[in-house]
Design an enzyme around this catalytic site. Structure first.
Site, PDB file in Angstrom:
ATOM      1  N   ARG A   1      -5.560   5.710  10.989  1.00 18.19           N
ATOM      2  CA  ARG A   1      -4.438   4.932  11.534  1.00 18.19           C
ATOM      3  C   ARG A   1      -4.488   4.993  13.053  1.00 18.19           C
ATOM      4  O   ARG A   1      -4.761   6.044  13.639  1.00 18.19           O
ATOM      5  CB  ARG A   1      -3.092   5.477  11.065  1.00 18.19           C
ATOM      6  CG  ARG A   1      -2.851   5.403   9.559  1.00 18.19           C
ATOM      7  CD  ARG A   1      -1.418   5.811   9.225  1.00 18.19           C
ATOM      8  NE  ARG A   1      -1.237   6.083   7.812  1.00 18.19           N
ATOM      9  CZ  ARG A   1      -0.982   5.159   6.886  1.00 18.19           C
ATOM     10  NH1 ARG A   1      -0.906   3.889   7.257  1.00 18.19           N
ATOM     11  NH2 ARG A   1      -0.819   5.486   5.617  1.00 18.19           N
TER      12      ARG A   1
ATOM     13  N   ARG B   1      -2.712   2.502   3.789  1.00 17.23           N
ATOM     14  CA  ARG B   1      -1.624   1.686   3.246  1.00 17.23           C
ATOM     15  C   ARG B   1      -0.606   1.303   4.312  1.00 17.23           C
ATOM     16  O   ARG B   1      -0.111   2.129   5.054  1.00 17.23           O
ATOM     17  CB  ARG B   1      -0.923   2.428   2.104  1.00 17.23           C
ATOM     18  CG  ARG B   1       0.157   1.622   1.410  1.00 17.23           C
ATOM     19  CD  ARG B   1       0.737   2.361   0.236  1.00 17.23           C
ATOM     20  NE  ARG B   1      -0.108   2.244  -0.942  1.00 17.23           N
ATOM     21  CZ  ARG B   1      -0.636   3.271  -1.587  1.00 17.23           C
ATOM     22  NH1 ARG B   1      -0.437   4.482  -1.144  1.00 17.23           N
ATOM     23  NH2 ARG B   1      -1.365   3.085  -2.659  1.00 17.23           N
TER      24      ARG B   1
ATOM     25  N   TYR C   1       4.865  13.554  15.343  1.00 14.98           N
ATOM     26  CA  TYR C   1       4.424  14.406  14.243  1.00 14.98           C
ATOM     27  C   TYR C   1       3.840  15.692  14.811  1.00 14.98           C
ATOM     28  O   TYR C   1       3.192  15.686  15.859  1.00 14.98           O
ATOM     29  CB  TYR C   1       3.325  13.733  13.416  1.00 14.98           C
ATOM     30  CG  TYR C   1       3.699  12.470  12.691  1.00 14.98           C
ATOM     31  CD1 TYR C   1       4.976  11.911  12.769  1.00 14.98           C
ATOM     32  CD2 TYR C   1       2.757  11.803  11.919  1.00 14.98           C
ATOM     33  CE1 TYR C   1       5.298  10.746  12.099  1.00 14.98           C
ATOM     34  CE2 TYR C   1       3.067  10.624  11.241  1.00 14.98           C
ATOM     35  CZ  TYR C   1       4.338  10.102  11.344  1.00 14.98           C
ATOM     36  OH  TYR C   1       4.651   8.939  10.682  1.00 14.98           O
TER      37      TYR C   1
ATOM     38  N   ASN D   1      11.992   5.741   3.659  1.00 14.78           N
ATOM     39  CA  ASN D   1      11.207   6.539   2.712  1.00 14.78           C
ATOM     40  C   ASN D   1      11.429   6.080   1.275  1.00 14.78           C
ATOM     41  O   ASN D   1      10.485   5.989   0.480  1.00 14.78           O
ATOM     42  CB  ASN D   1      11.593   8.018   2.824  1.00 14.78           C
ATOM     43  CG  ASN D   1      11.061   8.682   4.077  1.00 14.78           C
ATOM     44  OD1 ASN D   1      10.202   8.135   4.765  1.00 14.78           O
ATOM     45  ND2 ASN D   1      11.573   9.850   4.382  1.00 14.78           N
TER      46      ASN D   1
ATOM     47  N   ARG E   1       6.161  20.494   3.404  1.00 15.92           N
ATOM     48  CA  ARG E   1       7.185  19.554   3.852  1.00 15.92           C
ATOM     49  C   ARG E   1       7.634  18.622   2.749  1.00 15.92           C
ATOM     50  O   ARG E   1       8.814  18.296   2.627  1.00 15.92           O
ATOM     51  CB  ARG E   1       6.654  18.712   5.023  1.00 15.92           C
ATOM     52  CG  ARG E   1       7.596  17.579   5.435  1.00 15.92           C
ATOM     53  CD  ARG E   1       7.035  16.773   6.580  1.00 15.92           C
ATOM     54  NE  ARG E   1       5.762  16.167   6.267  1.00 15.92           N
ATOM     55  CZ  ARG E   1       5.618  14.998   5.641  1.00 15.92           C
ATOM     56  NH1 ARG E   1       6.671  14.343   5.224  1.00 15.92           N
ATOM     57  NH2 ARG E   1       4.420  14.495   5.416  1.00 15.92           N
TER      58      ARG E   1
ATOM     59  N   HIS F   1     -10.434   9.871   4.900  1.00 11.53           N
ATOM     60  CA  HIS F   1      -9.166  10.328   5.466  1.00 11.53           C
ATOM     61  C   HIS F   1      -9.378  11.478   6.451  1.00 11.53           C
ATOM     62  O   HIS F   1      -8.429  11.965   7.053  1.00 11.53           O
ATOM     63  CB  HIS F   1      -8.246  10.775   4.314  1.00 11.53           C
ATOM     64  CG  HIS F   1      -6.842  11.058   4.723  1.00 11.53           C
ATOM     65  ND1 HIS F   1      -6.318  12.337   4.774  1.00 11.53           N
ATOM     66  CD2 HIS F   1      -5.831  10.237   5.097  1.00 11.53           C
ATOM     67  CE1 HIS F   1      -5.050  12.285   5.164  1.00 11.53           C
ATOM     68  NE2 HIS F   1      -4.726  11.024   5.368  1.00 11.53           N
TER      69      HIS F   1
ATOM     70  N   HIS G   1       3.455  17.770   9.958  1.00 10.43           N
ATOM     71  CA  HIS G   1       2.324  17.047   9.371  1.00 10.43           C
ATOM     72  C   HIS G   1       1.036  17.861   9.342  1.00 10.43           C
ATOM     73  O   HIS G   1       0.080  17.499   8.656  1.00 10.43           O
ATOM     74  CB  HIS G   1       2.104  15.750  10.165  1.00 10.43           C
ATOM     75  CG  HIS G   1       1.150  14.787   9.536  1.00 10.43           C
ATOM     76  ND1 HIS G   1      -0.137  14.608   9.990  1.00 10.43           N
ATOM     77  CD2 HIS G   1       1.288  13.963   8.470  1.00 10.43           C
ATOM     78  CE1 HIS G   1      -0.743  13.692   9.238  1.00 10.43           C
ATOM     79  NE2 HIS G   1       0.095  13.284   8.314  1.00 10.43           N
TER      80      HIS G   1
END
Length: 715
Positions: A376, A406, A469, A48, A562, A436, A590
């Site tokens: 993704r 990304r 997630y 991270n 979160r 997204h 998530h």
């Protein structure tokens, strides 16, 4: 400091994020967590932090180069001031990580899992390491003395290198040994237990054999972090250039961008550190020292080596996502979903029902089209296989593929090419706006009637992360949601991002305004108002101010966030009615949930792909979908209740932005564990046997008359 910015109840997003990442180290210190899982949290913290520097510090560094000074609207700081604060905040985090890592390694040694000191090895182990160095490592090395004839080499982003201070003919000099990237990160030593040496430690120990003609006086492992905050829409390119080719160039360029951090593991003299800073154009504040290895990804490979009895003691017990009770597993899914909504809750519910739905649609003669947005994907995915099968069967398959996800660009490029080859129509969204949203729509025509089956999710269509997630996936045959979904896909294809929808909330031109109106509705209720939000991040200043206004009107606001939270709760007179808590546990939280109103029968309830960040509300295509079916609402409210009842993994934020354990006299309660143990679905009501036989007969007739090419049987 800009006095025009009101910072009484806000905080800088970067410092907020660093506090959140510190929570991973808290999990690594938790004795109740199995040892190897704790080691994973140290790796998560490290990974991270790497991405934080590459993206956020990289972005701030770019902003310092602009002529116009940008002031953060949450802290009032300039980019330079924010960077200074970050550089001050990080050394204590490195120190904490080193301490936790050392403690964990000591405990693992008692379990016969040992990272060995190369210089302390003797006998067979020493000979094994020498053989590895001589036969596998040495032939791949490209060492270099740095002088006027040998300029300082390019050090790729996050690559490991051995930096050396040398004496060459009595003169001070420096050298570099790049650590080969195509070798395994460690060598397992022969014998009992799991004893191993890291590749970079071997190179450190044998550096003198690499530079035999000179004297090595200092040596250390180093790693350079480079700015990876590439915005493709800002790149200069010809409008006719294929977008995939542009993204390939962007990914390649990422390894060569400007250095923003130097990490040093081991002893490094001030002269060596100063030399490296000079060559990399870094200040001393951008140098961070570590005792722990700079790359910890090898931890997962160590876990793979554990025998079953060790894995049982040192790792979390395996968990297999369940098939939801609300769906009959041995029956076709499309007829079931046409009757009732389904809400999947990953990773406790399996992703298989959604994948089987797509596979079923691919072979359904009544299905006319499948449309999906993809951000993704997993490296191996059944979803693409099923979409390609549908296209090859003659169905209209449209995929809106976001190539600018990304660090997943290359993976998305490859999948886009595969789907195009199969006959799918692949679109790449809009220039300057990322797509997204998570939506998949199946369009059918049966008995002359048009039907929509629409899936809206909070997370990606990634079969790997769906097991790691927590996310929500609503599947509905609601005709209004279906019409909205069809309009959304049409608007994306025609670059009409200002489209309005009946039930869906969509950004960049609608979602924030509708959310602001919903908050306003609760403000009108005063102390009778209630708002619950589950988000990954909160940074949008307009929404922050609106939530503060709700607090000041007496509205009770509870937020499970979160990650980044730029709003500081509990500030007297400003945000005293706002509670913010965070949960970090086995699974990464998530999902996004919005709820407005106390009354569970009438409250406005949504799941969404959008966090309350400016990038989501202004620069991305996002959607929020209402949850209206009684059974799915009941499931969602149960999830919210369990989140708020957690007193083990939850931490509450104070008015200074710091997190603290929940103070309670209640028995320990961990929401993720309860979700694993207690299914939230109930089986659907049984239908009369005669009705089921009739439906099977009708489906058989449709299949028989429709044929493989999917011609519909008209009534």
């Amino acid at each position: 400091m800009n006095t025009e910015v009101d910072t009484r109840y806000t905080q800088n997003r970067e410092l907020s994020w660093l506090r959140v990442n510190r929570r991973a180290l808290e999990e690594a210190r938790d004795a109740a967590v199995p040892l190897m899982e704790r080691m994973k949290f140290v790796e998560i913290f490290t990974n991270n932090l790497d991405e934080f520097f590459m993206v956020r510090v990289g972005s701030l560094t770019d902003m310092t180069l602009l002529k116009q000074t940008h002031v953060d609207n949450k802290s009032g700081d300039t980019p330079s001031q924010q960077l200074e604060a970050i550089f001050r905040a990080c050394p204590p985090l490195y120190h904490q990580r080193d301490k936790v890592f050392s403690q964990l390694e000591s405990q693992l040694r008692t379990c016969n899992i040992c990272r060995m000191d190369v210089n302390a090895l003797e006998g067979k182990a020493r000979k094994q390491v020498e053989r590895w160095f001589r036969e596998d490592i040495l032939p791949l090395l490209s060492p270099q003395v740095i002088d006027m004839h040998h300029p300082f080499p390019h050090l790729p982003n996050k690559s490991l290198n051995i930096a050396l201070a040398l004496k060459v003919d009595g003169q001070d000099s420096f050298g570099i040994i790049p650590v080969p990237q195509d070798l395994p990160p460690f060598l397992r030593l022969e014998g009992t237990g799991i004893r191993y040496v890291l590749l970079e430690d071997v190179l450190l120990a044998y550096a003198g054999q690499v530079f035999q003609a000179v004297e090595v006086t200092q040596k250390a492992v180093i790693s350079v972090t480079r700015n990876a905050d590439i915005a493709p829409e800002d790149e200069a390119y010809d409008v006719e250039e294929d977008y995939r080719q542009l993204m390939k160039k962007v990914v390649k360029k990422r390894t060569r961008l400007a250095p923003i951090r130097l990490e040093i593991q081991g002893a490094a003299s001030p002269d060596l550190a100063e030399f490296l800073c000079q060559k990399l154009n870094l200040s001393s504040a951008q140098v961070f020292y570590s005792k722990a290895p700079l790359k910890l990804g090898y931890v997962y490979s160590i876990i793979d080596l554990l025998p079953p009895e060790s894995a049982a003691a040192l790792c979390e017990p395996p968990y297999t996502p369940r098939w939801p009770a609300s769906l009959r597993q041995n029956e076709r899914l499309i007829p079931q979903i046409l009757k009732r909504d389904v809400l999947l809750f990953y990773p406790y519910d399996s992703m298989e029902p959604f994948l089987q739905l797509v596979r079923e649609a691919a072979g359904d003669p009544c299905v006319r089209s499948i449309k999906i947005t993809i951000y993704r994907l997993a490296p191996k995915t059944k979803l693409v296989e099923y979409l390609c099968a549908a296209a090859e069967d003659g169905k209209d398959v449209t995929v809106v593929m976001e190539l600018r996800a990304r660090f997943d660009e290359q993976n998305n490029i490859q999948w886009a090419e595969r789907m195009e080859e199969a006959g799918c129509t692949v679109l790449y969204g809009s220039e300057g706006i990322k797509v997204h949203s998570k939506i998949c729509q199946i369009t059918r025509r049966e008995w002359g009637q048009l039907q929509y089956i629409t899936q809206v999710g909070t997370g990606n269509y990634n079969e790997k992360t769906a097991k790691l997630y927590t996310d929500l996936s609503l599947i509905t045959a609601d005709p209004v949601v279906g019409a909205d979904g069809a309009a959304l896909f049409q608007n994306i294809a025609t670059v009409n991002l200002k489209g309005r929808y009946q039930k869906l909330l969509a950004s960049p031109f609608q979602l924030r305004d509708r959310v602001m109106a919903l908050i306003g509705g609760e403000i009108a209720k005063g102390s009778e108002g209630y708002i619950f939000l589950k988000l990954n991040s909160l940074t949008d200043r307009k929404l922050i101010d609106k939530l503060a206004a709700a607090s000041q009107a007496g509205v009770k606001v509870v937020m499970n966030i979160r990650g980044i939270c730029c709003l500081r709760p509990g500030v007297p007179g400003l945000t005293e009615n706002i509670t913010v808590f965070s949960i970090v546990g086995r699974y990464l939280e998530h999902s996004r949930i919005y709820c407005f109103g106390w009354d569970r029968a009438t409250a406005a309830l949504y799941i969404s792909s959008a966090d309350f960040m400016t990038r989501n509300t202004e620069r991305r295509v996002e959607i929020a979908c209402p949850v209206e079916d009684e059974a799915t609402r009941r499931k969602l409210f149960t999830i919210m209740d369990e989140l708020m009842a957690d007193n083990e993994k939850a931490r509450v934020m104070d008015s200074a932005g710091e997190y603290h354990h929940v103070k309670t006299s209640q028995p320990p309660r961990r929401c993720q564990l309860r979700f694993m143990q207690n299914p939230l679905d109930v089986p659907p009501p049984e239908e009369p046997r005669r009705q089921r036989r009739k439906q099977r007969l009708l489906r058989w007739l449709v299949s028989l008359v429709g044929g493989r090419k999917g011609k519909n049987l008209e009534k």
